[in-house]
Write a protein that holds these residues in place. Structure first.
Motif, short mmCIF file in Angstrom:
data_model
loop_
_atom_site.label_atom_id
_atom_site.label_comp_id
_atom_site.label_asym_id
_atom_site.label_seq_id
_atom_site.Cartn_x
_atom_site.Cartn_y
_atom_site.Cartn_z
N UNK B 287 0.83 -1.22 0.00
CA UNK B 287 0.00 0.00 0.00
C UNK B 287 0.86 1.26 0.00
N UNK B 288 1.98 1.20 0.73
CA UNK B 288 2.80 2.41 0.89
C UNK B 288 3.35 2.91 -0.44
N UNK B 309 -13.81 -9.66 -13.47
CA UNK B 309 -13.50 -8.28 -13.14
C UNK B 309 -12.08 -8.13 -12.61
N UNK B 310 -11.55 -6.89 -12.70
CA UNK B 310 -10.25 -6.61 -12.08
C UNK B 310 -10.40 -6.79 -10.58
N UNK B 311 -9.36 -7.30 -9.95
CA UNK B 311 -9.44 -7.59 -8.51
C UNK B 311 -8.46 -6.72 -7.72
N UNK B 312 -7.20 -6.67 -8.17
CA UNK B 312 -6.20 -5.92 -7.42
C UNK B 312 -6.55 -4.43 -7.35
N UNK B 313 -7.37 -3.99 -8.30
CA UNK B 313 -7.69 -2.57 -8.40
C UNK B 313 -8.20 -2.00 -7.07
N UNK B 314 -8.88 -2.82 -6.30
CA UNK B 314 -9.40 -2.32 -5.02
C UNK B 314 -8.28 -2.02 -4.03
N UNK B 315 -7.25 -2.84 -4.02
CA UNK B 315 -6.09 -2.56 -3.17
C UNK B 315 -5.34 -1.32 -3.66
N UNK B 316 -5.31 -1.16 -4.98
CA UNK B 316 -4.64 0.00 -5.57
C UNK B 316 -5.34 1.28 -5.12
N UNK B 317 -6.67 1.28 -5.20
CA UNK B 317 -7.46 2.45 -4.77
C UNK B 317 -7.22 2.76 -3.29
N UNK B 318 -7.18 1.71 -2.51
CA UNK B 318 -6.97 1.86 -1.07
C UNK B 318 -5.59 2.46 -0.81
N UNK B 319 -4.60 1.94 -1.53
CA UNK B 319 -3.22 2.38 -1.34
C UNK B 319 -3.03 3.85 -1.68
#
Lengths: 185, 353
Positions: B287-288, B309-319
């Motif tokens: 995330x950092x 669907x894209x999955x990692x995108x949610x972690x990217x948004x969070x990061x």
């Protein structure tokens, strides 16, 4: 410097072996290389294919729809993959069973090599792929052809009875390809 | 250091043996069959044990046994087969038993196809089983990295007494590439916690995956939580590539990331400032690296995945804390990502800005 090759043909024609041999030659020469086999149910009965990418820089995608060279070992492979060759690229045809007259693109170069005919003249059917290897490596011109010859013959030395015939096949492949390249100019 | 031109699956298997793996149990599934095939020949030669289990469930439970006895143990499978193993992975995490699971991801959901994809991001990075636990999950982008990470996965598993997941997409397992193989090392001494006979010991070792006492369970969960937080602090791995001045930042892992990396170079040659953030550990997630993106520099984050669907995108948004607009390029079904599509997306964004 980068060269992409797709080898395609019937299962059993030695398509994967040929692709791997190209990859091994490049590897031995210190180039970056990826070999990607087709990984689908079509391997049984239909066409088998593999993509080999050679480069002096790290390789991104191991696959491409803009091939430098398509090596079509049978007719269906030509029809299926010819659109994936980039303009100015090369169609390398195993003209023993692929009809160069069926090529519909006019923006690519064609190298028609009667590999099986040559292998038959040499007296060993199994050397057809060595002819094609020599042809591709001469066209790709990405490493010295003498080096390719040395590496490939070492790789193929497991069958000692074929060594002399493989050398002959390789040299014939190089000679024919030089004539073809001259005809493009 | 030995260098070879190797097939993905075979290189991963060889790396496991060199790391000290001496037990494998698995059940066949495409596109990872070359891993068990290779190990069936290679493990007996180093005094190891290879078992083709009668099912995925049986195989992961054999790994529970072997790992519990202090052996470096491994299983491998591909997406649908991994689903079947996850009850066992949860048990390993609960009992704190080290093991390595390789998931060569293919296209889903369901049986999907046998062709490569990045379909199991959620499953491999968030909760690879029931009950609430985490794993360190490593996502290689090249065959060399798959070798290095597999080799290291056994160390991490033993360090933490936890299952570790290596999650290459099917392309990484299928390609041949030159690799430098790490040196052979001896398997570890039988650890003090191992359930491997009581000789020379005055107490009994027990490795349980649960109990009836609420307080005990709570305490176990707290201890596990501390471990996961330590991972977040110390075990995050990420590659950032030309991000410093980048206006268009790709977020991608595995094969998608290596395609993006070549796109970064191509775009920079055109004068477009592109960069790449590539999570190597998809758990713990970096995330950092996304939080560090600069407000007035970045114009777009482009999430690139072989999953719909894209999955990692949610972690990217969070990061990145939703500070930048997100564009997506993705594919699925076993079709490889086309670098032209990635480039075209950036051109489209550049025109629109």
């Amino acid at each position: 410097m980068k060269s992409s090759l797709l080898v395609a043909g019937f299962g059993g024609q030695g398509v994967m072996t040929l692709g791997k041999l190209v990859g091994e030659c490049a590897y031995e020469q210190g180039l970056k290389v990826t070999f990607l086999p087709s990984y689908g149910p079509e391997q049984r009965g239909g066409t088998a294919n593999c993509t080999v990418i050679l480069s002096d820089e790290p390789i991104g995608s191991p696959s491409t729809n803009r091939l430098d060279v398509l090596c079509a070992m049978n007719q269906p492979s030509l029809e299926k993959f010819a659109p994936n060759v980039k303009p100015g690229g090369v169609l390398l045809l195993n003209s023993s069973i692929v009809d160069p007259g069926t090529v519909t693109r006019d923006d690519v170069k064609v190298a028609a090599v009667d590999a099986e005919g040559i292998a038959y003249e040499i007296g060993e059917r199994r050397t057809a792929n060595v002819v094609i290897l020599a042809t591709y490596m001469t066209i790709a011109d990405i490493m010295p052809i003498e080096e390719v010859r040395k590496i490939a013959m070492a790789k193929l030395a497991k069958k000692p009875e074929l060594v002399a015939l493989n050398e002959k096949a390789f040299d014939r492949g190089v000679a024919i390809t030089k004539e073809i390249i001259a005809s493009w100019a | 250091m030995e260098s070879k031109f190797m097939k993905g699956c075979e290189a991963i298997a060889e790396a496991a043996i060199r790391s000290g793996c001496r037990f494998f149990a698995g059940y066949p599934i495409t596109p990872q069959n070359e891993i068990p095939e290779y190990l069936s020949r290679a493990l007996p030669k180093v005094g190891g044990v290879f078992v083709q289990g009668e099912s995925e469930v049986a195989s992961i439970n054999m790994v529970y046994g072997a790992g519990g006895a202090g052996t470096m143990a491994m299983t491998s499978s591909s997406s649908p087969g991994v689903s079947l193993k996850l009850e066992g992975v949860s048990n390993l995490a609960a009992a704190r038993i080290p093991a390595v699971m390789v998931n060569v991801m293919r296209a889903g959901p369901g049986m999907g196809t046998i062709q490569p994809a990045q379909s199991d991001y959620y499953l491999m990075s968030k909760a690879p089983g029931h009950g609430g636990f985490r794993t360190i999950t490593l996502a290689p982008a090249t065959l060399q990295e798959a070798v290095d990470l597999t080799y290291e996965a056994f160390e991490l598993a033993f360090r933490d007494r936890m299952p570790v997941i290596v999650a290459p997409d099917g392309f990484i397992a299928a390609i041949m590439e030159p690799v430098d193989l790490p040196d052979y090392r001896d398997p570890p001494e039988t650890p003090a916690w191992a359930v491997a006979g009581c000789e020379g010991r005055d107490h009994i070792n027990v490795l349980l995956n649960g109990g009836l006492n609420e307080e005990d369970q709570l305490a176990k969960n707290r201890i596990a939580e501390e471990l996961y937080e330590k991972w977040d602090r110390e075990d995050v791995r990420v590659e950032t590539y030309k991000v410093e001045d980048a206006e268009y930042v790709f977020a991608a892992f595995g094969l998608a990331a290596r395609i993006c990396k070549s796109c970064v170079d191509e775009l920079r040659e055109e004068g477009i400032k592109a960069g790449l953030i590539r999570p190597i550990t998809i758990s713990p997630f970096p995330y950092a690296a996304f939080a560090a993106l600069e407000d007035n520099v970045v114009k777009y984050v482009i999430d690139v995945e072989m999953s719909i669907p894209a999955q990692m995108v949610n972690d990217v948004r969070l990061g990145m804390k939703d500070r930048f607009p997100v564009a997506q390029v993705n594919t699925a079904g076993g079709l490889i990502l086309d670098s032209e599509d990635v480039i075209a997306k950036v051109h489209e964004l550049v025109k629109g800005v």
